[in-house]
Design an enzyme around this catalytic site. Structure first.
Site, PDB file in Angstrom:
ATOM      1  N   HIS A  13       0.856  -1.188   0.000  1.00 19.28           N
ATOM      2  CA  HIS A  13       0.000   0.000   0.000  1.00 19.28           C
ATOM      3  C   HIS A  13       0.892   1.237   0.000  1.00 19.28           C
ATOM      4  CE1 HIS A  13      -3.551  -2.378   0.401  1.00 19.28           C
ATOM      5  NE2 HIS A  13      -3.178  -2.891   1.557  1.00 19.28           N
ATOM      6  N   SER A  14       0.291   2.394  -0.311  1.00 26.66           N
ATOM      7  CA  SER A  14       1.123   3.596  -0.362  1.00 26.66           C
ATOM      8  C   SER A  14       1.794   3.848   0.986  1.00 26.66           C
ATOM      9  CB  SER A  14       0.297   4.812  -0.792  1.00 26.66           C
ATOM     10  OG  SER A  14      -0.818   4.998   0.050  1.00 26.66           O
ATOM     11  N   GLU A  15       1.083   3.556   2.084  1.00 23.26           N
ATOM     12  CA  GLU A  15       1.697   3.613   3.413  1.00 23.26           C
ATOM     13  C   GLU A  15       1.150   2.505   4.298  1.00 23.26           C
ATOM     14  OE1 GLU A  15       2.892   7.642   2.131  1.00 23.26           O
ATOM     15  OE2 GLU A  15       0.924   6.679   2.112  1.00 23.26           O
ATOM     16  N   THR A  16       2.018   2.031   5.171  1.00 22.21           N
ATOM     17  CA  THR A  16       1.627   1.135   6.252  1.00 22.21           C
ATOM     18  C   THR A  16       2.029   1.804   7.561  1.00 22.21           C
ATOM     19  OG1 THR A  16       1.862  -0.873   4.913  1.00 22.21           O
ATOM     20  CG2 THR A  16       1.936  -1.135   7.309  1.00 22.21           C
ATOM     21  N   HIS A  49      -3.768   9.717   5.462  1.00 20.83           N
ATOM     22  CA  HIS A  49      -4.752   8.634   5.366  1.00 20.83           C
ATOM     23  C   HIS A  49      -4.386   7.450   6.253  1.00 20.83           C
ATOM     24  CE1 HIS A  49      -2.039   6.568   2.517  1.00 20.83           C
ATOM     25  NE2 HIS A  49      -2.806   5.509   2.634  1.00 20.83           N
TER      26      HIS A  49
END
Length: 259
Positions: free
Chosen positions: A47-50, A79
């Site tokens: 994902h774009s961030e974890t 997000h």
């Protein structure tokens, strides 16, 4: 490595499989992983961030929070913070304010009476920036747009978030632009003093768009690209809005903005 609870949360939406997904890993008090382990998990999640949360036992509802893209750690992510808050509220049952201790300082998230979450983030400080004509045209070319400076109505740079805001004359230019080639975008030489690590294309002039009836009531249209952080394009980028909010509050004379 022992098994770890990891959640996938679709942020900024009430519709499953829409919005911007984030991974959330909720660790135990005092449980820390190595930076390599954090990055490996984030890379596996894709994902774009974890987000990685560690409760602080000495203070109720206080957490250490770090964010990783598949390639690097970032200092602020909207997000994934929203996703983290959802996980804590739903898993612990608390309705008290949450305090996150991060690289960007302490962030507070409150649960409103209607169930919505309100995030208190540090303001960015975007300033008008001067780009050479050739750099503007290079960006327009990567976006697949007409090579005309008239399409560019403003350029601002936020040094704290290291984001460049490239304002286009209408929202349809924002939505119909190509996703720029990551390597070519990173190869652009920006002026000295502009350590760009993300580019947002934005507009405040809304053009009706099929399937988006609410667009006319919006103040800002935007897309965000950050190949420097392993993100060809981020579906919704909260940290850029810490500067966009300031930028368009000044432009429009409004305190509440719809994006």
């Amino acid at each position: 490595m022992a098994s770890l609870p990891i959640f996938i949360v679709d942020a900024f939406t009430s519709v499953p499989y829409k919005g911007n997904p984030a991974g959330v890993c909720l660790l135990q008090p005092g449980q820390e992983l190595s930076d390599k382990q954090y990055l490996t998990i984030a890379s596996e999640m894709r994902h774009s961030e974890t987000a990685f949360l560690v409760p602080k036992p000495e203070k109720s509802n206080h957490y250490s929070l770090r964010w990783f893209t598949p390639t690097t750690e970032v200092s602020l992510c909207g997000h994934a913070t929203l996703a983290s808050s959802h996980v804590i509220f739903s898993q612990t049952g608390t309705n008290e304010d949450l305090h996150f201790h991060t690289l960007s300082g302490e962030l507070v998230v409150a649960k409103e009476s209607d169930g919505r979450l309100r995030m208190d983030f540090p303001k960015g400080n975007p300033e008008v920036a001067t780009l050479p004509t050739e750099t503007k045209l290079e960006l327009l070319k990567l976006l697949g747009l007409e090579l005309s400076e008239a399409l560019v109505t403003d350029v601002q740079f936020c040094a704290t978030t290291r984001k460049l805001f490239f304002e286009l004359s209408t929202s349809d230019l924002v939505f119909n632009s190509n996703t720029p080639d990551p390597d070519k975008l990173m190869a652009i030489e920006f002026p000295a003093g502009m350590d760009v690590r993300g580019v947002a294309i934005v507009s405040r002039s809304m053009v009706p768009r099929e399937g988006h009836p609410d667009l006319a009531s919006c103040d800002i249209a935007s897309r965000y690209f950050s190949p420097w952080n392993g993100l060809t394009e981020d579906a919704v980028n909260g940290s850029s809005h810490t500067a966009l909010g300031v930028m368009y509050s000044r432009k429009l004379g409004k305190q509440n903005l719809k994006c």
